[in-house]
Design a protein around this motif. Structure first.
Motif, PDB file in Angstrom:
ATOM      1  N   ALA A  66       0.668  -1.335  -0.034  1.00 63.69           N
ATOM      2  CA  ALA A  66      -0.084   0.034   0.043  1.00 63.69           C
ATOM      3  C   ALA A  66       0.828   1.298   0.016  1.00 63.69           C
ATOM      4  O   ALA A  66       0.621   2.251  -0.671  1.00 63.69           O
ATOM      5  CB  ALA A  66      -0.819   0.031   1.309  1.00 63.69           C
ATOM      6  N   VAL A  72       3.107   5.565  -3.368  1.00 60.40           N
ATOM      7  CA  VAL A  72       3.599   6.975  -3.566  1.00 60.40           C
ATOM      8  C   VAL A  72       5.301   7.184  -3.734  1.00 60.40           C
ATOM      9  O   VAL A  72       5.457   7.918  -4.693  1.00 60.40           O
ATOM     10  CB  VAL A  72       3.558   7.441  -1.863  1.00 60.40           C
ATOM     11  CG1 VAL A  72       4.232   6.766  -1.179  1.00 60.40           C
ATOM     12  CG2 VAL A  72       3.657   8.897  -1.914  1.00 60.40           C
ATOM     13  N   VAL A  79      -5.799   8.671  -7.188  1.00 57.36           N
ATOM     14  CA  VAL A  79      -6.924   8.132  -6.622  1.00 57.36           C
ATOM     15  C   VAL A  79      -7.228   6.920  -7.656  1.00 57.36           C
ATOM     16  O   VAL A  79      -7.590   5.865  -6.977  1.00 57.36           O
ATOM     17  CB  VAL A  79      -8.389   9.187  -6.976  1.00 57.36           C
ATOM     18  CG1 VAL A  79      -9.611   8.387  -6.972  1.00 57.36           C
ATOM     19  CG2 VAL A  79      -8.162  10.285  -6.148  1.00 57.36           C
ATOM     20  N   ARG A  81      -4.577   4.076  -6.613  1.00 55.87           N
ATOM     21  CA  ARG A  81      -5.045   3.398  -5.399  1.00 55.87           C
ATOM     22  C   ARG A  81      -6.237   2.720  -5.824  1.00 55.87           C
ATOM     23  O   ARG A  81      -6.305   1.482  -5.087  1.00 55.87           O
ATOM     24  CB  ARG A  81      -5.354   4.461  -4.288  1.00 55.87           C
ATOM     25  CG  ARG A  81      -4.199   5.075  -3.584  1.00 55.87           C
ATOM     26  CD  ARG A  81      -3.207   4.020  -3.173  1.00 55.87           C
ATOM     27  NE  ARG A  81      -3.827   3.282  -1.983  1.00 55.87           N
ATOM     28  CZ  ARG A  81      -3.186   1.897  -1.810  1.00 55.87           C
ATOM     29  NH1 ARG A  81      -2.275   1.314  -2.581  1.00 55.87           N
ATOM     30  NH2 ARG A  81      -3.750   1.140  -0.838  1.00 55.87           N
ATOM     31  N   GLY A 100      -1.606   3.535   2.389  1.00 60.04           N
ATOM     32  CA  GLY A 100      -2.072   3.952   0.986  1.00 60.04           C
ATOM     33  C   GLY A 100      -2.391   5.456   1.110  1.00 60.04           C
ATOM     34  O   GLY A 100      -2.515   6.182  -0.168  1.00 60.04           O
ATOM     35  N   ASP A 153      -1.010   8.195   2.168  1.00 57.77           N
ATOM     36  CA  ASP A 153       0.157   9.063   1.949  1.00 57.77           C
ATOM     37  C   ASP A 153       0.182   9.687   0.182  1.00 57.77           C
ATOM     38  O   ASP A 153       0.188  10.712  -0.090  1.00 57.77           O
ATOM     39  CB  ASP A 153       1.557   8.454   2.193  1.00 57.77           C
ATOM     40  CG  ASP A 153       1.748   8.395   3.664  1.00 57.77           C
ATOM     41  OD1 ASP A 153       1.028   9.121   4.286  1.00 57.77           O
ATOM     42  OD2 ASP A 153       2.781   7.864   4.130  1.00 57.77           O
ATOM     43  N   VAL A 154       0.011   8.648  -0.570  1.00 56.06           N
ATOM     44  CA  VAL A 154      -0.092   9.166  -1.909  1.00 56.06           C
ATOM     45  C   VAL A 154      -1.085  10.115  -2.240  1.00 56.06           C
ATOM     46  O   VAL A 154      -1.200  11.109  -3.055  1.00 56.06           O
ATOM     47  CB  VAL A 154      -0.177   7.796  -2.891  1.00 56.06           C
ATOM     48  CG1 VAL A 154      -1.296   6.871  -2.896  1.00 56.06           C
ATOM     49  CG2 VAL A 154       0.154   8.397  -4.372  1.00 56.06           C
ATOM     50  N   LEU A 155      -2.335   9.670  -1.603  1.00 59.48           N
ATOM     51  CA  LEU A 155      -3.853  10.718  -1.716  1.00 59.48           C
ATOM     52  C   LEU A 155      -3.252  11.925  -1.119  1.00 59.48           C
ATOM     53  O   LEU A 155      -3.704  13.009  -1.776  1.00 59.48           O
ATOM     54  CB  LEU A 155      -4.646   9.934  -1.140  1.00 59.48           C
ATOM     55  CG  LEU A 155      -5.104   8.460  -2.106  1.00 59.48           C
ATOM     56  CD1 LEU A 155      -6.081   7.797  -1.089  1.00 59.48           C
ATOM     57  CD2 LEU A 155      -5.681   8.811  -3.222  1.00 59.48           C
ATOM     58  N   LEU A 206      -0.523  13.421  -0.420  1.00 56.85           N
ATOM     59  CA  LEU A 206       0.456  14.322  -0.922  1.00 56.85           C
ATOM     60  C   LEU A 206       0.079  15.037  -2.309  1.00 56.85           C
ATOM     61  O   LEU A 206       0.478  16.141  -2.548  1.00 56.85           O
ATOM     62  CB  LEU A 206       1.849  13.391  -1.599  1.00 56.85           C
ATOM     63  CG  LEU A 206       2.848  13.012  -0.212  1.00 56.85           C
ATOM     64  CD1 LEU A 206       3.752  12.212  -0.574  1.00 56.85           C
ATOM     65  CD2 LEU A 206       3.439  14.500   0.005  1.00 56.85           C
ATOM     66  N   SER A 207      -0.833  14.255  -3.138  1.00 63.48           N
ATOM     67  CA  SER A 207      -1.609  14.857  -4.346  1.00 63.48           C
ATOM     68  C   SER A 207      -2.534  15.564  -3.888  1.00 63.48           C
ATOM     69  O   SER A 207      -3.424  16.014  -4.892  1.00 63.48           O
ATOM     70  CB  SER A 207      -1.588  13.640  -5.228  1.00 63.48           C
ATOM     71  OG  SER A 207      -2.919  12.984  -4.752  1.00 63.48           O
ATOM     72  N   GLY A 208      -2.849  15.626  -2.635  1.00 64.60           N
ATOM     73  CA  GLY A 208      -4.173  16.540  -2.313  1.00 64.60           C
ATOM     74  C   GLY A 208      -5.408  16.180  -2.658  1.00 64.60           C
ATOM     75  O   GLY A 208      -6.550  16.677  -3.283  1.00 64.60           O
ATOM     76  N   ALA A 209      -5.645  14.888  -2.939  1.00 64.91           N
ATOM     77  CA  ALA A 209      -6.838  14.061  -3.363  1.00 64.91           C
ATOM     78  C   ALA A 209      -7.716  13.639  -2.256  1.00 64.91           C
ATOM     79  O   ALA A 209      -8.591  12.923  -2.315  1.00 64.91           O
ATOM     80  CB  ALA A 209      -6.562  12.885  -4.219  1.00 64.91           C
ATOM     81  N   GLY A 245      -9.511  10.208  -1.454  1.00 64.84           N
ATOM     82  CA  GLY A 245      -9.496   9.393  -2.501  1.00 64.84           C
ATOM     83  C   GLY A 245     -10.439   8.313  -2.830  1.00 64.84           C
ATOM     84  O   GLY A 245     -10.315   7.281  -3.482  1.00 64.84           O
TER      85      GLY A 245
END
Lengths: 471, 471
Positions: free
Chosen positions: A281, A285, A359, A362, B282, B284-286, B288-291, B294
């Motif tokens: 997961a 990133v 989004v 994921r 999971g 973190d990726v959302l 960091l991208s401001g989603a 998500g």
């Protein structure tokens, strides 16, 4: 291995309590504690260091090795040698473990591996050089060696490497009481398991039974009445990411692993899967940003190489985007304000594209986005892009008009903003879905393409409209 | 709730087998299957739909609801009502569950909640409006209501909401045989547990014992000799992210939850934590991208608002970066090639900064980066930035020279590339570490600042050097 007692409690010793003073509020070892241990090691007071470390959980001992500077690890390993058991090594980061193992003899490594379940022993041995591997395997006793060699014959990151072979399997015709007698009276059985597996005469799994059900059911009841027939079977060559998704989806504690012919050959337990769930997961990133595994313990040259490769690929796409700007040098020379405003359009497209990409990546990774809802998701992202692009276009257009009193410039940047947001939304959803259906990992490859789209189209839409409307 | 038999197997029924034809190779329901169910519902053939869905695991039934379009969910819920048990709802996405629950009466929801463990019932009820919540609570029997109301009194996302109150706790002075008798003879105990907890006379936990150890130890051995004294206790107000990290670090299957006075009040099991581990890793990726979260199932207006807020903040930083370019309009008007090359420098800085940021945010989230190794990490990232910045500077400098035969232009872009990579490396490590030590989530806020640094410094270093050396 199979008859080891690593985790069993025959008679309890002076364990734990009072771990807390060494930990900060996030349960990490404090710098003071780490320094105190290192000071003892430096002063040659190995027993002092061991005294501090002895009460720690194996996971914390492993953390200690990760937290000290690389050039102090060998000395630390020397001082703590007698506390360095298999459980500590199993918890350690791969790169750090390599450094620690290099300070040990093959016979010492073999002794550590013998204490462990097959899966943990394999995790330690699979990362070694072939020569070292052979030396360690030679030092193991024949049974352990056969088990590890068989595990190593399965592909890396497959269920075969994750599974342990020590499990309890019983025939379906038994009663609950037979199982209890068998568990109590049989020597050499594993002591650590959460469920038993029920097999037919071909050793194919036909059901599972939680230990709590056995303990709560009268002894005379047939096992077939208490066991659960529906179960998730893991093929031995299944990828570990798939295994982790099954454990998560079906809330499994342990699962049977079967070979090609459907025979029960091992079991995977959730504690071996939890760190895979976390890694898989978390790796999106890192993959999206081109940081490879992002392991802070890997050698620095390795990190430089991984990241540089990605940056050079991105340099290529940046040059392509720059060449789009190059088409409009004449316009820029006449009206330098265009050069001031153009990065806003390309940059905002990049931001919007990254949102959509995160989004979708994921949703793909968690199996929420399938061919059943792909079109719905594309339409959804397009509508979001239209709403956000419209809002941002109005905002920047209005701002530009108020600042420069140039309605055509305001119209140009507003329209370019809308267009680039639509491109960003479509690229952010179509590129990862396209890569995924081509069985390419969308987390690794999508970002380059999406950024190229938003950069090129950001410059092209803004400068192109400007050349039509303005210059 | 406490005496429910949701998961117990008194006598097995005709379960499972043959799920496979409905699943694709990634274990997701096939579009053909989803369409077939929807066709039956549309034709008013509810029994046909149920026949297809009945063999599915509750997690797959939940998936089915997530995969169908939002406007078909109510009809589907109506047709499948009798298959919609608590386990299905517990597996369902929050937003989708809200839609499904809205189609049900409070009494029906209460009936579903009664089947579940406290933690799953709470997960369903906590997301409801206050009115609906009250109506459902009124429909529950008093014991269940008290348990759920107490759980709801703990903060959201705390251990108190995650825990179940049904557990087995026994006194330390018992022998193994006493425990076995107690488990077999006591009515009303839970049937689903993996460990028992040993408590003192104040009901404070003093140890745990795996069921497999009970089953493998002679009945006359004192419990105190077989139990494990070292255990991880979870305070009832601990944040669920912390809980997940403990489960992962110490490979826990279940853990005791204690109140302020140290009394055992509940237990958390790993199956309730696995999805938190996955979500937290999971997100973190959302972030960091401001989603936002998500979540592809959230209402579209909610998504637009979340993402637009972030984009507007980024628009502000993009305008600041543009104003840096604005300082050099004179230079650009004279030498438009500068406008062509400048996005390469700023963009590459952004890429390098994002790489560092992703690595640092993950290392912070997994507790690998602590005050013990902060300085080491900053030095490490600086060296990586110097190596990559130097390489990229040489590469782009050489390319520029070959293309334009202008040594000063080549020197300018090469040096700017190096400078901006160093800025990117430092910003990428210092900003998240600074935010984290101020207890601000670095994943949510870092990217804006890092991008602003790399954009502004990219433009400023390139155009500034150009104004000194070139124009």
């Amino acid at each position: 291995m199979s008859d080891s007692d690593t985790e069993t409690r025959p008679v309890s010793e002076d364990e734990g309590e009072g771990l807390e003073p060494h930990h900060d509020r996030d349960n990490r070892l404090t710098p003071d504690f780490v320094d105190a241990v290192l000071d003892h090691v430096e002063d040659g007071d190995a027993e002092g260091a061991r005294e501090l470390v002895r009460p720690l959980h194996p996971a914390d001992v492993a953390d200690l090795f990760e937290l000290v500077p690389g050039d102090r690890r060998e000395a630390l390993a020397g001082a703590l040698a007698e506390l360095l058991d298999g459980d500590v090594l199993a918890e350690m980061n791969d790169w750090v473990r390599d450094e620690v193992l290099r300070a040990l003899e093959p016979a010492q490594v073999a002794a550590l591996a013998t204490e462990l379940d097959t899966d943990d022993a394999v995790a330690i041995i699979e990362d070694m050089d072939e020569d070292e591997q052979r030396a360690v395997l030679r030092a193991l006793d024949p049974d352990d060696r056969a088990a590890i060699e068989e595990a190593l014959s399965y592909p890396e990151e497959s269920a075969g490497r994750l599974m342990q072979r020590d499990l309890v399997a019983v025939p379906e015709h038994w009663r609950v009481g037979d199982v209890l007698d068998y568990l109590r009276r049989t020597d050499g059985l594993t002591n650590d398991f959460w469920e038993i597996f029920v097999v037919d005469e071909r050793h194919h799994p036909v059901g599972t039974c939680k230990l709590s059900w056995l303990l709560r059911t009268p002894a005379k009841i047939p096992l077939g009445d208490v066991m659960q027939r529906e179960q998730t079977l893991i093929p031995v060559d299944m990828d570990q990411e798939e295994v982790a998704l099954r454990f998560q989806k079906y809330a499994l504690i342990s699962a049977a692993v079967t070979d090609d012919s459907g025979r029960l050959v091992g079991m995977i337990t959730v504690d071996d899967v939890v760190h895979i769930i976390q890694e898989e997961a978390g790796e999106d990133v890192l993959a999206l940003s081109g940081a490879g595994d992002g392991d802070i313990n890997e050698p620095i040259l390795f990190t430089v190489r991984t990241r540089l490769l990605w940056l050079v690929v991105n340099l290529g796409t940046a040059i392509i985007a720059a060449s789009v700007v190059g088409l409009f040098q004449g316009e820029i020379a006449k009206f330098a304000l265009l050069a001031v405003l153009m990065p806003i359009v390309s940059g905002m497209g990049g931001n919007a594209g990254t949102q959509t990409l995160a989004v979708i990546v994921r949703a793909l990774a968690t199996n929420q986005l399938t061919s059943s809802n792909t079109w719905r998701m594309i339409a959804r992202e397009f509508r979001i892009a239209a709403a956000n692009g419209g809002s941002l276009g109005l905002l920047i257009g209005l701002g530009t008009f108020l600042l420069y009193h140039n309605p055509m410039l305001a119209l140009t940047i507003g329209m370019a903003m809308l267009i680039n947001n639509l491109i960003a939304g479509l690229a952010g959803v179509l590129i990862p879905i396209g890569l995924d259906s081509a069985r390419v990992d969308p987390a690794v490859s999508s970002a380059v393409f999406v950024t190229m789209c938003t950069d090129c189209m950001g410059f092209f839409s803004f400068l192109g409209l400007a050349s039509l409307l303005l210059v």
